[in-house]
Design an enzyme around this catalytic site. Structure first.
Site, PDB file in Angstrom:
ATOM      1  N   ARG A   1       0.854  -1.204   0.000  1.00  0.00           N
ATOM      2  CA  ARG A   1       0.000   0.000   0.000  1.00  0.00           C
ATOM      3  C   ARG A   1       0.885   1.247   0.000  1.00  0.00           C
ATOM      4  O   ARG A   1       2.110   1.148   0.048  1.00  0.00           O
ATOM      5  CB  ARG A   1      -0.948   0.012   1.214  1.00  0.00           C
ATOM      6  CG  ARG A   1      -0.266  -0.128   2.545  1.00  0.00           C
ATOM      7  CD  ARG A   1      -1.269   0.034   3.707  1.00  0.00           C
ATOM      8  NE  ARG A   1      -0.524   0.197   4.944  1.00  0.00           N
ATOM      9  CZ  ARG A   1      -0.219  -0.801   5.761  1.00  0.00           C
ATOM     10  NH1 ARG A   1      -0.623  -2.031   5.485  1.00  0.00           N
ATOM     11  NH2 ARG A   1       0.480  -0.568   6.867  1.00  0.00           N
TER      12      ARG A   1
ATOM     13  N   ASP B   1       8.727 -10.203   6.908  1.00  0.00           N
ATOM     14  CA  ASP B   1       8.954  -9.202   7.956  1.00  0.00           C
ATOM     15  C   ASP B   1      10.424  -8.822   7.829  1.00  0.00           C
ATOM     16  O   ASP B   1      11.309  -9.638   8.100  1.00  0.00           O
ATOM     17  CB  ASP B   1       8.654  -9.804   9.334  1.00  0.00           C
ATOM     18  CG  ASP B   1       8.970  -8.816  10.455  1.00  0.00           C
ATOM     19  OD1 ASP B   1       9.572  -7.763  10.183  1.00  0.00           O
ATOM     20  OD2 ASP B   1       8.616  -9.120  11.614  1.00  0.00           O
ATOM     21  N   VAL B   2      10.690  -7.591   7.422  1.00  0.00           N
ATOM     22  CA  VAL B   2      12.081  -7.198   7.114  1.00  0.00           C
ATOM     23  C   VAL B   2      13.006  -7.252   8.329  1.00  0.00           C
ATOM     24  O   VAL B   2      14.225  -7.248   8.174  1.00  0.00           O
ATOM     25  CB  VAL B   2      12.158  -5.785   6.477  1.00  0.00           C
ATOM     26  CG1 VAL B   2      11.555  -5.763   5.099  1.00  0.00           C
ATOM     27  CG2 VAL B   2      11.543  -4.726   7.382  1.00  0.00           C
TER      28      VAL B   2
ATOM     29  N   ASN C   1      11.563   0.084   1.420  1.00  0.00           N
ATOM     30  CA  ASN C   1      10.477   1.034   1.678  1.00  0.00           C
ATOM     31  C   ASN C   1       9.722   0.739   2.977  1.00  0.00           C
ATOM     32  O   ASN C   1       9.154   1.646   3.572  1.00  0.00           O
ATOM     33  CB  ASN C   1       9.510   1.006   0.481  1.00  0.00           C
ATOM     34  CG  ASN C   1       8.176   1.638   0.811  1.00  0.00           C
ATOM     35  OD1 ASN C   1       8.038   2.861   0.795  1.00  0.00           O
ATOM     36  ND2 ASN C   1       7.180   0.831   1.144  1.00  0.00           N
TER      37      ASN C   1
ATOM     38  N   SER D   1      13.201   9.939   5.516  1.00  0.00           N
ATOM     39  CA  SER D   1      12.086  10.863   5.770  1.00  0.00           C
ATOM     40  C   SER D   1      12.624  12.258   6.055  1.00  0.00           C
ATOM     41  O   SER D   1      13.744  12.415   6.560  1.00  0.00           O
ATOM     42  CB  SER D   1      11.294  10.382   6.982  1.00  0.00           C
ATOM     43  OG  SER D   1      10.417  11.394   7.425  1.00  0.00           O
TER      44      SER D   1
ATOM     45  N   TYR E   1      11.412   7.270  15.382  1.00  0.00           N
ATOM     46  CA  TYR E   1      11.265   7.271  13.911  1.00  0.00           C
ATOM     47  C   TYR E   1      12.357   8.118  13.254  1.00  0.00           C
ATOM     48  O   TYR E   1      13.025   7.681  12.314  1.00  0.00           O
ATOM     49  CB  TYR E   1       9.875   7.816  13.570  1.00  0.00           C
ATOM     50  CG  TYR E   1       9.557   7.840  12.092  1.00  0.00           C
ATOM     51  CD1 TYR E   1       9.185   6.679  11.418  1.00  0.00           C
ATOM     52  CD2 TYR E   1       9.596   9.038  11.373  1.00  0.00           C
ATOM     53  CE1 TYR E   1       8.868   6.709  10.062  1.00  0.00           C
ATOM     54  CE2 TYR E   1       9.284   9.080  10.018  1.00  0.00           C
ATOM     55  CZ  TYR E   1       8.914   7.905   9.374  1.00  0.00           C
ATOM     56  OH  TYR E   1       8.606   7.940   8.032  1.00  0.00           O
TER      57      TYR E   1
ATOM     58  N   ILE F   1       3.408  12.984   2.825  1.00  0.00           N
ATOM     59  CA  ILE F   1       2.775  12.312   1.684  1.00  0.00           C
ATOM     60  C   ILE F   1       1.429  11.749   2.137  1.00  0.00           C
ATOM     61  O   ILE F   1       1.330  11.178   3.228  1.00  0.00           O
ATOM     62  CB  ILE F   1       3.676  11.154   1.166  1.00  0.00           C
ATOM     63  CG1 ILE F   1       5.114  11.641   0.912  1.00  0.00           C
ATOM     64  CG2 ILE F   1       3.063  10.511  -0.083  1.00  0.00           C
ATOM     65  CD1 ILE F   1       5.280  12.728  -0.124  1.00  0.00           C
TER      66      ILE F   1
HETATM   67  P1  NDP Z   1       2.119   2.609   4.893  1.00  0.00           P
HETATM   68  O1  NDP Z   1       1.899   2.409   6.344  1.00  0.00           O
HETATM   69  O2  NDP Z   1       1.002   3.081   4.040  1.00  0.00           O
HETATM   70  O3  NDP Z   1       2.715   1.246   4.246  1.00  0.00           O
HETATM   71  C1  NDP Z   1       3.775   0.584   4.858  1.00  0.00           C
HETATM   72  C2  NDP Z   1       4.082  -0.676   4.103  1.00  0.00           C
HETATM   73  O4  NDP Z   1       5.151  -1.355   4.778  1.00  0.00           O
HETATM   74  C3  NDP Z   1       2.928  -1.652   4.054  1.00  0.00           C
HETATM   75  O5  NDP Z   1       2.965  -2.355   2.827  1.00  0.00           O
HETATM   76  C4  NDP Z   1       3.221  -2.601   5.219  1.00  0.00           C
HETATM   77  O6  NDP Z   1       2.558  -3.837   5.018  1.00  0.00           O
HETATM   78  C5  NDP Z   1       4.748  -2.690   5.106  1.00  0.00           C
HETATM   79  N1  NDP Z   1       5.455  -3.095   6.332  1.00  0.00           N
HETATM   80  C6  NDP Z   1       5.328  -2.582   7.572  1.00  0.00           C
HETATM   81  N2  NDP Z   1       6.149  -3.241   8.416  1.00  0.00           N
HETATM   82  C7  NDP Z   1       6.796  -4.189   7.682  1.00  0.00           C
HETATM   83  C8  NDP Z   1       7.751  -5.182   7.982  1.00  0.00           C
HETATM   84  N3  NDP Z   1       8.216  -5.384   9.224  1.00  0.00           N
HETATM   85  N4  NDP Z   1       8.212  -5.975   6.980  1.00  0.00           N
HETATM   86  C9  NDP Z   1       7.751  -5.810   5.718  1.00  0.00           C
HETATM   87  N5  NDP Z   1       6.840  -4.889   5.378  1.00  0.00           N
HETATM   88  C10 NDP Z   1       6.363  -4.095   6.350  1.00  0.00           C
HETATM   89  O7  NDP Z   1       3.375   3.592   4.788  1.00  0.00           O
HETATM   90  P2  NDP Z   1       3.766   4.728   3.715  1.00  0.00           P
HETATM   91  O8  NDP Z   1       3.483   4.266   2.352  1.00  0.00           O
HETATM   92  O9  NDP Z   1       3.210   6.015   4.187  1.00  0.00           O
HETATM   93  O10 NDP Z   1       5.344   4.805   3.958  1.00  0.00           O
HETATM   94  C11 NDP Z   1       6.280   4.044   3.195  1.00  0.00           C
HETATM   95  C12 NDP Z   1       7.669   4.468   3.598  1.00  0.00           C
HETATM   96  O11 NDP Z   1       7.823   5.879   3.397  1.00  0.00           O
HETATM   97  C13 NDP Z   1       7.997   4.211   5.064  1.00  0.00           C
HETATM   98  O12 NDP Z   1       9.339   3.831   5.198  1.00  0.00           O
HETATM   99  C14 NDP Z   1       7.775   5.573   5.700  1.00  0.00           C
HETATM  100  O13 NDP Z   1       8.522   5.720   6.878  1.00  0.00           O
HETATM  101  C15 NDP Z   1       8.255   6.497   4.600  1.00  0.00           C
HETATM  102  N6  NDP Z   1       7.737   7.852   4.679  1.00  0.00           N
HETATM  103  C16 NDP Z   1       6.393   8.111   4.583  1.00  0.00           C
HETATM  104  C17 NDP Z   1       5.937   9.421   4.645  1.00  0.00           C
HETATM  105  C18 NDP Z   1       4.503   9.778   4.523  1.00  0.00           C
HETATM  106  O14 NDP Z   1       4.171  10.987   4.642  1.00  0.00           O
HETATM  107  N7  NDP Z   1       3.592   8.858   4.287  1.00  0.00           N
HETATM  108  C19 NDP Z   1       6.865  10.534   4.835  1.00  0.00           C
HETATM  109  C20 NDP Z   1       8.254  10.152   4.909  1.00  0.00           C
HETATM  110  C21 NDP Z   1       8.645   8.858   4.838  1.00  0.00           C
HETATM  111  P3  NDP Z   1       2.293  -4.868   6.254  1.00  0.00           P
HETATM  112  O15 NDP Z   1       1.726  -4.056   7.367  1.00  0.00           O
HETATM  113  O16 NDP Z   1       1.383  -5.897   5.690  1.00  0.00           O
HETATM  114  O17 NDP Z   1       3.621  -5.451   6.578  1.00  0.00           O
END
Ligand code: NDP
Length: 246
Positions: free
Chosen positions: A15, A62-63, A89, A141, A154, A187
């Site tokens: 997502r 899970d990364v 990501n 970020s 964070y 974002i």
């Molecule tokens: P979302 O919460 O919308 O999506 C996060 C994604 O990461 C999901 O697909 C989730 O799926 C997956 N995820 C979470 N934990 C794990 C894990 N342990 N292993 C594998 N996958 C994992 O986040 P965003 O799209 O908003 O953010 C994406 C990246 O961008 C992140 O690193 C965030 O810190 C960074 N970012 C976002 C900003 C924003 O404004 N949105 C601003 C700056 C940086 P699942 O839960 O199924 O694992």
């Protein structure tokens, strides 16, 4: 940008920003693994992005779990034979002011946001050094650069990614691997949806371009860095934040 025959892995690709990156890479012809903790969501995205020309697989990952990371890379090698692009990501937040931040909240954010980048990059670099080509893009970020109240864990994890990016860029430049970071600002995704409207209004005032970013704004920067055309860029951070931080 010619990505023909290339193979990529996008962590957290189910997502938000990760899904947009995966969609853009698939559209450019990159065979992909989309990996996240929710197997069904990974599978669903993979099915939606697969075409006649591009194969996309969804995998559970899970990364922060070294064993799972190894398994996903093994499965990718078995299926596609190589890894050209890694987009680190996956990320989470567990916000709270320092005085009230639990050790669990600190550890969970560090494990996923920072250790996850280390574990996935350590696997990818094996393939990339062997083939003398690779692109690693780490999602950091704006919080790493400006700080953000309530996000000590964070912003520390995201600042750690910047040091990691520069070091690995220096270590593997000679092997044809570039390592860069993209630093999104605010974002519109599930991660930011939860913020109260008054906070969002205040944040918008800090953005010279006058709007929040879209997942596509970030995906375009990532895809450029992932392309063969970006071969003379390494150890850099590209800020995608509407001018919020300069
Ligand atoms: P979302 O919460 O919308 O999506 C996060 C994604 O990461 C999901 O697909 C989730 O799926 C997956 N995820 C979470 N934990 C794990 C894990 N342990 N292993 C594998 N996958 C994992 O986040 P965003 O799209 O908003 O953010 C994406 C990246 O961008 C992140 O690193 C965030 O810190 C960074 N970012 C976002 C900003 C924003 O404004 N949105 C601003 C700056 C940086 P699942 O839960 O199924 O694992």
């Amino acid at each position: 940008m010619d990505f023909k025959g290339q193979v990529g892995i996008v962590t957290g690709g189910t997502r938000g920003i990760g899904k947009a990156i995966a969609a853009e890479l698939a559209q450019k012809g990159v065979n992909l693994v989309v990996a996240a903790r929710t197997r069904e969501a990974a599978h669903e995205v993979a099915v939606s992005l697969s075409t006649q020309d591009v194969k996309v697989l969804g995998m559970k990952l899970d990364v922060s779990n070294a064993e799972e990371v190894e398994k996903v890379f093994e499965a990718t090698r078995k299926e596609f034979g190589r890894v050209d692009i890694l987009v680190n990501n996956a990320g989470i937040t567990k916000d709270g002011l320092l005085m009230r931040m639990s050790e669990d909240a600190w550890d969970a954010v560090m494990d996923i946001n920072l250790k996850g980048v280390f574990l996935c990059s350590r696997e990818a670099i094996k393939d990339m050094t062997r083939q003398r080509y690779g692109r690693i893009i780490n999602i950091t970020s704006v919080a790493a650069f400006m700080g953000n109240p309530g996000q000590a864990n964070y912003s520390a994890s995201k600042a750690g990614i910047v040091g990691f990016t520069k070091t690995v860029a220096r270590e593997y430049a000679v092997r044809g691997v570039t390592v860069n970071a993209v630093a999104p600002g605010f974002i519109e995704t599930a991660m930011t949806d939860v913020l109260p409207v008054n906070i969002k209004d205040e944040m918008k005032k800090l953005i010279p371009l006058g709007r929040f970013g879209t997942v596509n704004d970030v995906a375009q920067a990532v895809v450029f860095l992932a392309s063969p055309d970006a071969g003379y860029i390494t150890g850099q951070v590209i800020h995608v934040n509407g001018g919020m931080y300069m």
